[in-house]
Design a protein around this motif. Structure first.
Motif, PDB file in Angstrom:
ATOM      1  N   ALA A  75       7.937   8.746  -9.049  1.00  0.00           N
ATOM      2  CA  ALA A  75       6.771   7.975  -8.596  1.00  0.00           C
ATOM      3  C   ALA A  75       6.017   8.645  -7.452  1.00  0.00           C
ATOM      4  N   GLU A  76       4.691   8.722  -7.636  1.00  0.00           N
ATOM      5  CA  GLU A  76       3.837   9.239  -6.567  1.00  0.00           C
ATOM      6  C   GLU A  76       3.094   8.083  -5.905  1.00  0.00           C
ATOM      7  N   TYR A  77       3.038   6.973  -6.627  1.00  0.00           N
ATOM      8  CA  TYR A  77       2.267   5.841  -6.108  1.00  0.00           C
ATOM      9  C   TYR A  77       2.955   4.544  -6.550  1.00  0.00           C
ATOM     10  N   ILE A  78       3.377   3.746  -5.579  1.00  0.00           N
ATOM     11  CA  ILE A  78       4.002   2.446  -5.903  1.00  0.00           C
ATOM     12  C   ILE A  78       3.134   1.335  -5.311  1.00  0.00           C
ATOM     13  N   PHE A  79       2.775   0.378  -6.148  1.00  0.00           N
ATOM     14  CA  PHE A  79       1.978  -0.754  -5.648  1.00  0.00           C
ATOM     15  C   PHE A  79       2.675  -2.063  -6.018  1.00  0.00           C
ATOM     16  N   ALA A  80       2.275  -3.130  -5.319  1.00  0.00           N
ATOM     17  CA  ALA A  80       2.875  -4.437  -5.605  1.00  0.00           C
ATOM     18  C   ALA A  80       1.799  -5.515  -5.630  1.00  0.00           C
ATOM     19  N   VAL A  81       2.018  -6.535  -6.473  1.00  0.00           N
ATOM     20  CA  VAL A  81       1.170  -7.728  -6.453  1.00  0.00           C
ATOM     21  C   VAL A  81       2.100  -8.928  -6.315  1.00  0.00           C
ATOM     22  N   ALA A  82       1.948  -9.663  -5.209  1.00  0.00           N
ATOM     23  CA  ALA A  82       2.741 -10.877  -4.995  1.00  0.00           C
ATOM     24  C   ALA A  82       1.835 -12.047  -5.330  1.00  0.00           C
ATOM     25  N   ASN A  83       2.130 -12.758  -6.419  1.00  0.00           N
ATOM     26  CA  ASN A  83       1.238 -13.882  -6.727  1.00  0.00           C
ATOM     27  C   ASN A  83       1.871 -15.155  -6.200  1.00  0.00           C
ATOM     28  N   ASN A  84       1.001 -16.087  -5.832  1.00  0.00           N
ATOM     29  CA  ASN A  84       1.465 -17.233  -5.049  1.00  0.00           C
ATOM     30  C   ASN A  84       0.479 -18.381  -5.191  1.00  0.00           C
ATOM     31  N   ALA A  85       0.861 -19.533  -4.621  1.00  0.00           N
ATOM     32  CA  ALA A  85      -0.004 -20.701  -4.724  1.00  0.00           C
ATOM     33  C   ALA A  85      -0.843 -20.888  -3.461  1.00  0.00           C
ATOM     34  N   GLY A  86      -1.036 -19.822  -2.712  1.00  0.00           N
ATOM     35  CA  GLY A  86      -1.908 -19.907  -1.534  1.00  0.00           C
ATOM     36  C   GLY A  86      -1.210 -19.570  -0.237  1.00  0.00           C
ATOM     37  N   GLN A  87       0.107 -19.338  -0.284  1.00  0.00           N
ATOM     38  CA  GLN A  87       0.827 -19.018   0.958  1.00  0.00           C
ATOM     39  C   GLN A  87       1.670 -17.758   0.755  1.00  0.00           C
ATOM     40  N   VAL A  88       0.998 -16.617   0.840  1.00  0.00           N
ATOM     41  CA  VAL A  88       1.726 -15.354   0.648  1.00  0.00           C
ATOM     42  C   VAL A  88       2.567 -15.032   1.884  1.00  0.00           C
ATOM     43  N   ALA A  89       2.138 -15.587   3.040  1.00  0.00           N
ATOM     44  CA  ALA A  89       2.855 -15.398   4.312  1.00  0.00           C
ATOM     45  C   ALA A  89       3.206 -13.923   4.546  1.00  0.00           C
ATOM     46  N   ASN A  90       4.479 -13.631   4.751  1.00  0.00           N
ATOM     47  CA  ASN A  90       4.886 -12.268   5.133  1.00  0.00           C
ATOM     48  C   ASN A  90       5.517 -11.513   3.958  1.00  0.00           C
ATOM     49  N   THR A  91       5.352 -12.043   2.743  1.00  0.00           N
ATOM     50  CA  THR A  91       6.101 -11.523   1.591  1.00  0.00           C
ATOM     51  C   THR A  91       5.943 -10.022   1.407  1.00  0.00           C
ATOM     52  N   LEU A  92       4.699  -9.531   1.462  1.00  0.00           N
ATOM     53  CA  LEU A  92       4.483  -8.105   1.168  1.00  0.00           C
ATOM     54  C   LEU A  92       4.933  -7.223   2.328  1.00  0.00           C
ATOM     55  N   VAL A  93       4.896  -7.786   3.554  1.00  0.00           N
ATOM     56  CA  VAL A  93       5.425  -7.034   4.704  1.00  0.00           C
ATOM     57  C   VAL A  93       6.939  -6.904   4.533  1.00  0.00           C
ATOM     58  N   GLN A  94       7.568  -7.998   4.107  1.00  0.00           N
ATOM     59  CA  GLN A  94       9.025  -7.964   3.851  1.00  0.00           C
ATOM     60  C   GLN A  94       9.350  -6.917   2.784  1.00  0.00           C
ATOM     61  N   LEU A  95       8.539  -6.911   1.710  1.00  0.00           N
ATOM     62  CA  LEU A  95       8.782  -5.937   0.632  1.00  0.00           C
ATOM     63  C   LEU A  95       8.650  -4.510   1.160  1.00  0.00           C
ATOM     64  N   ASP A  96       7.573  -4.296   1.929  1.00  0.00           N
ATOM     65  CA  ASP A  96       7.296  -2.970   2.493  1.00  0.00           C
ATOM     66  C   ASP A  96       8.482  -2.491   3.340  1.00  0.00           C
ATOM     67  N   LYS A  97       8.961  -3.381   4.233  1.00  0.00           N
ATOM     68  CA  LYS A  97      10.083  -3.005   5.126  1.00  0.00           C
ATOM     69  C   LYS A  97      11.355  -2.757   4.325  1.00  0.00           C
ATOM     70  N   THR A  98      11.600  -3.597   3.338  1.00  0.00           N
ATOM     71  CA  THR A  98      12.825  -3.441   2.532  1.00  0.00           C
ATOM     72  C   THR A  98      12.783  -2.116   1.790  1.00  0.00           C
ATOM     73  N   MET A  99      11.597  -1.787   1.265  1.00  0.00           N
ATOM     74  CA  MET A  99      11.482  -0.529   0.525  1.00  0.00           C
ATOM     75  C   MET A  99      11.677   0.671   1.458  1.00  0.00           C
ATOM     76  N   GLN A 100      11.052   0.567   2.645  1.00  0.00           N
ATOM     77  CA  GLN A 100      11.214   1.672   3.616  1.00  0.00           C
ATOM     78  C   GLN A 100      12.691   1.914   3.913  1.00  0.00           C
ATOM     79  N   ALA A 101      13.446   0.834   4.084  1.00  0.00           N
ATOM     80  CA  ALA A 101      14.881   0.968   4.394  1.00  0.00           C
ATOM     81  C   ALA A 101      15.632   1.657   3.247  1.00  0.00           C
ATOM     82  N   LYS A 102      15.058   1.589   2.047  1.00  0.00           N
ATOM     83  CA  LYS A 102      15.704   2.238   0.894  1.00  0.00           C
ATOM     84  C   LYS A 102      15.081   3.598   0.593  1.00  0.00           C
TER      85      LYS A 102
END
Ligand SMILES: Cc1cc2nc3c(=O)[nH]c(=O)nc-3n(C[C@H](O)[C@H](O)[C@H](O)COP(=O)(O)O)c2cc1C
Length: 258
Positions: A75-102
């Motif tokens: 992979a040269e490019y990884i993207f994410a779409v978090a779908n939600n009912a209006g409250q995405v909150a910190n979900t993508l930041v959490q994903l970003d940090k979790t991925m960085q740790a891996k």
């Protein structure tokens, strides 16, 4: 560039987004995170997408587990779409940090608002409101496609500060309890033992013993069992018998079963 999109979906919203995105991107395969078999499926794509719902203001546990086997070697490019009912909150930041740790790099992450499937809090919004959300989602998907094609490297989208502070705390408190929150599911007299709930469960958490459905405390809370039951026979607690069921209108049961 060839793309592989991995999705996790209880009621079809994430799968629908994955399918529309795939059509617009071209040369894209759409693969379930649940059914994907690392040994049988070699991923050559250099672009990888992750599409999933927001659960309790964060990343679903099943998606976090999937990250451990993410085939990102090419992979040269990884993207994410978090779908939600209006409250995405910190979900993508959490994903970003979790991925960085891996050791994985999340290049961009977007939020798309879709109808809520969280039936313990009520039935779906009106069909008119659903159609408005689908229309807005299509526009957002077209924008995301442009961004992906330009290899955008951007800060992930996130909710307002108050949402991130309060709801990140709630996610930490509530997320460990999710597997055991299935104690409130039950089948009413309309159950004709078709077994669709058993087949649909991504965690093989439902079985029939002595003619009675049993949930085994490994629940993801995806709500696929209750939302897709053809008889509307599954209930959660005491209120859901009064609510209509929801799944994305363009997604059929066979799409999630396959
Ligand atoms: C257990 C659970 C928790 C949810 N938590 C949130 C949330 O924190 N914020 C939000 O905006 N939507 C939340 N939702 C709504 C879903 O994210 C939304 O309906 C999503 O589009 C469902 O996607 P799917 O059809 O692919 O399963 C939750 C839904 C479930 C089942």
């Amino acid at each position: 560039m060839r793309t592989t999109i991995f999705y996790f979906s209880g009621t079809g919203n994430s799968l629908w987004i994955a399918q529309v995105l795939a059509r617009e991107l071209g040369e894209t395969e759409v693969v379930s995170m649940v059914n994907w078999n690392k040994k049988q499926h070699i991923v050559e794509s250099r672009r990888i997408g992750l599409i999933f719902p927001v659960y309790m203001w964060g990343v679903p546990r099943r998606v976090l587990e999937f990250l451990d086997q993410l085939p990102a070697k090419n992979a040269e490019y990884i993207f994410a779409v978090a779908n939600n009912a209006g409250q995405v909150a910190n979900t993508l930041v959490q994903l970003d940090k979790t991925m960085q740790a891996k050791g994985l790099l999340l290049s961009s992450g977007w939020s798309i608002v879709m109808p809520s499937n969280y039936i313990p809090w009520g039935g779906p919004v009106s069909l008119g409101k659903q159609n408005e959300l689908f229309k807005a989602a299509r526009l957002k998907i077209s924008y995301i496609v442009q961004e992906i094609n330009q290899r955008a490297e951007k800060q992930v989208e996130k909710g307002p500060l108050w949402q991130r502070i309060i709801f990140s705390g709630l996610y930490k408190i509530s997320s460990p309890h999710i597997p055991k929150m299935d104690g409130k599911f039950w089948a009413d007299e309309k159950c004709n033992k078709c077994g669709i709930c058993i087949q649909l469960c991504p965690n093989n958490n439902i079985s029939r013993q002595d003619d009675k459905l049993t949930w085994h405390n490994h629940c993801e809370q995806c709500l696929a069992c209750i939302q897709w039951c053809p008889q509307g026979a599954l209930q959660y607690g005491r209120k859901t018998s009064a609510y209509s069921r929801y799944h994305h209108p363009d997604i059929k049961l066979k799409d999630l079963l396959s």
